[in-house]
Design a protein around this motif. Structure first.
Motif, mmCIF file in Angstrom:
data_model
loop_
_atom_site.group_PDB
_atom_site.id
_atom_site.type_symbol
_atom_site.label_atom_id
_atom_site.label_comp_id
_atom_site.label_asym_id
_atom_site.label_seq_id
_atom_site.Cartn_x
_atom_site.Cartn_y
_atom_site.Cartn_z
ATOM 1 N N SER A 12 42.560 51.614 25.525
ATOM 2 C CA SER A 12 41.343 51.414 25.108
ATOM 3 C C SER A 12 40.437 52.562 25.058
ATOM 4 O O SER A 12 40.554 53.452 25.780
ATOM 5 N N GLN A 13 39.382 52.428 23.926
ATOM 6 C CA GLN A 13 38.532 53.497 23.773
ATOM 7 C C GLN A 13 37.287 53.308 24.319
ATOM 8 O O GLN A 13 36.398 54.086 23.860
ATOM 9 N N VAL A 14 37.027 52.039 24.936
ATOM 10 C CA VAL A 14 35.661 51.703 25.390
ATOM 11 C C VAL A 14 35.250 52.858 26.401
ATOM 12 O O VAL A 14 35.924 53.340 27.121
ATOM 13 N N THR A 15 33.857 52.674 26.762
ATOM 14 C CA THR A 15 33.440 53.528 27.691
ATOM 15 C C THR A 15 32.658 52.687 28.895
ATOM 16 O O THR A 15 32.662 53.346 30.005
ATOM 17 N N ASP A 19 31.772 46.783 27.438
ATOM 18 C CA ASP A 19 32.399 46.994 26.186
ATOM 19 C C ASP A 19 33.878 46.574 26.212
ATOM 20 O O ASP A 19 34.434 45.776 25.313
ATOM 21 N N LEU A 20 34.501 46.824 27.446
ATOM 22 C CA LEU A 20 35.819 46.317 27.581
ATOM 23 C C LEU A 20 36.021 44.763 27.496
ATOM 24 O O LEU A 20 36.742 44.194 26.911
ATOM 25 N N LEU A 21 35.059 43.969 28.291
ATOM 26 C CA LEU A 21 35.094 42.429 28.359
ATOM 27 C C LEU A 21 35.032 41.938 26.803
ATOM 28 O O LEU A 21 35.629 41.193 26.491
ATOM 29 N N ILE A 22 34.196 42.757 26.043
ATOM 30 C CA ILE A 22 33.964 42.373 24.632
ATOM 31 C C ILE A 22 35.302 42.517 24.014
ATOM 32 O O ILE A 22 35.622 41.774 23.124
ATOM 33 N N ASP A 28 30.979 36.431 26.185
ATOM 34 C CA ASP A 28 29.884 35.921 27.070
ATOM 35 C C ASP A 28 30.364 35.037 28.029
ATOM 36 O O ASP A 28 29.520 34.295 28.764
ATOM 37 N N ALA A 29 31.633 34.811 28.482
ATOM 38 C CA ALA A 29 32.356 34.080 29.311
ATOM 39 C C ALA A 29 31.629 34.332 30.745
ATOM 40 O O ALA A 29 31.537 35.473 31.097
ATOM 41 N N LYS A 30 31.629 33.340 31.473
ATOM 42 C CA LYS A 30 31.393 33.517 32.970
ATOM 43 C C LYS A 30 32.387 33.983 33.879
ATOM 44 O O LYS A 30 33.332 33.111 34.038
ATOM 45 N N ARG A 45 27.245 45.621 34.547
ATOM 46 C CA ARG A 45 28.453 45.997 33.658
ATOM 47 C C ARG A 45 28.233 46.845 32.532
ATOM 48 O O ARG A 45 29.040 47.843 32.113
ATOM 49 N N TRP A 46 26.821 46.878 31.874
ATOM 50 C CA TRP A 46 26.718 47.816 30.867
ATOM 51 C C TRP A 46 26.551 48.977 31.239
ATOM 52 O O TRP A 46 26.865 50.175 30.381
ATOM 53 N N ASP A 47 26.125 49.370 32.434
ATOM 54 C CA ASP A 47 25.918 50.778 33.086
ATOM 55 C C ASP A 47 27.115 51.198 33.948
ATOM 56 O O ASP A 47 27.297 52.326 34.057
ATOM 57 N N HIS A 48 28.233 50.414 33.902
ATOM 58 C CA HIS A 48 29.602 50.804 34.734
ATOM 59 C C HIS A 48 30.335 51.716 33.714
ATOM 60 O O HIS A 48 31.274 50.965 33.147
ATOM 61 N N ALA A 49 30.416 52.828 33.987
ATOM 62 C CA ALA A 49 31.353 53.774 32.912
ATOM 63 C C ALA A 49 32.590 53.522 33.518
ATOM 64 O O ALA A 49 33.073 53.554 34.848
#
Length: 65
Positions: A12-15, A19-22, A28-30, A45-49
């Protein structure tokens, strides 16, 4: 980058964890998340690189008894 998601190797190329969850369809799953065995709260999660080789676990709550 190579990551482990629930025990499966992915590329994956997410950072970030969010982003990985999306990208992997969790949207938006719980769910509960952990990276390398450490719990990551939803608000972090948004700040966890993510870095190459990270092991990510995504767990959905289950009903039953």
């Amino acid at each position: 980058m190579k990551l482990q998601l629930n025990g499966a190797s992915i590329d994956s190329q997410v950072t970030t964890l969010a982003d990985l969850l999306i990208a992997e369809g969790f949207g938006d799953a719980k769910v509960a998340t952990a990276v390398n065995g450490t719990f990551v709260p939803a608000l972090a999660r948004w700040d966890h690189a993510l870095t190459r080789g990270d092991a990510i676990e995504v767990l959905a709550p289950m009903q039953g008894g």
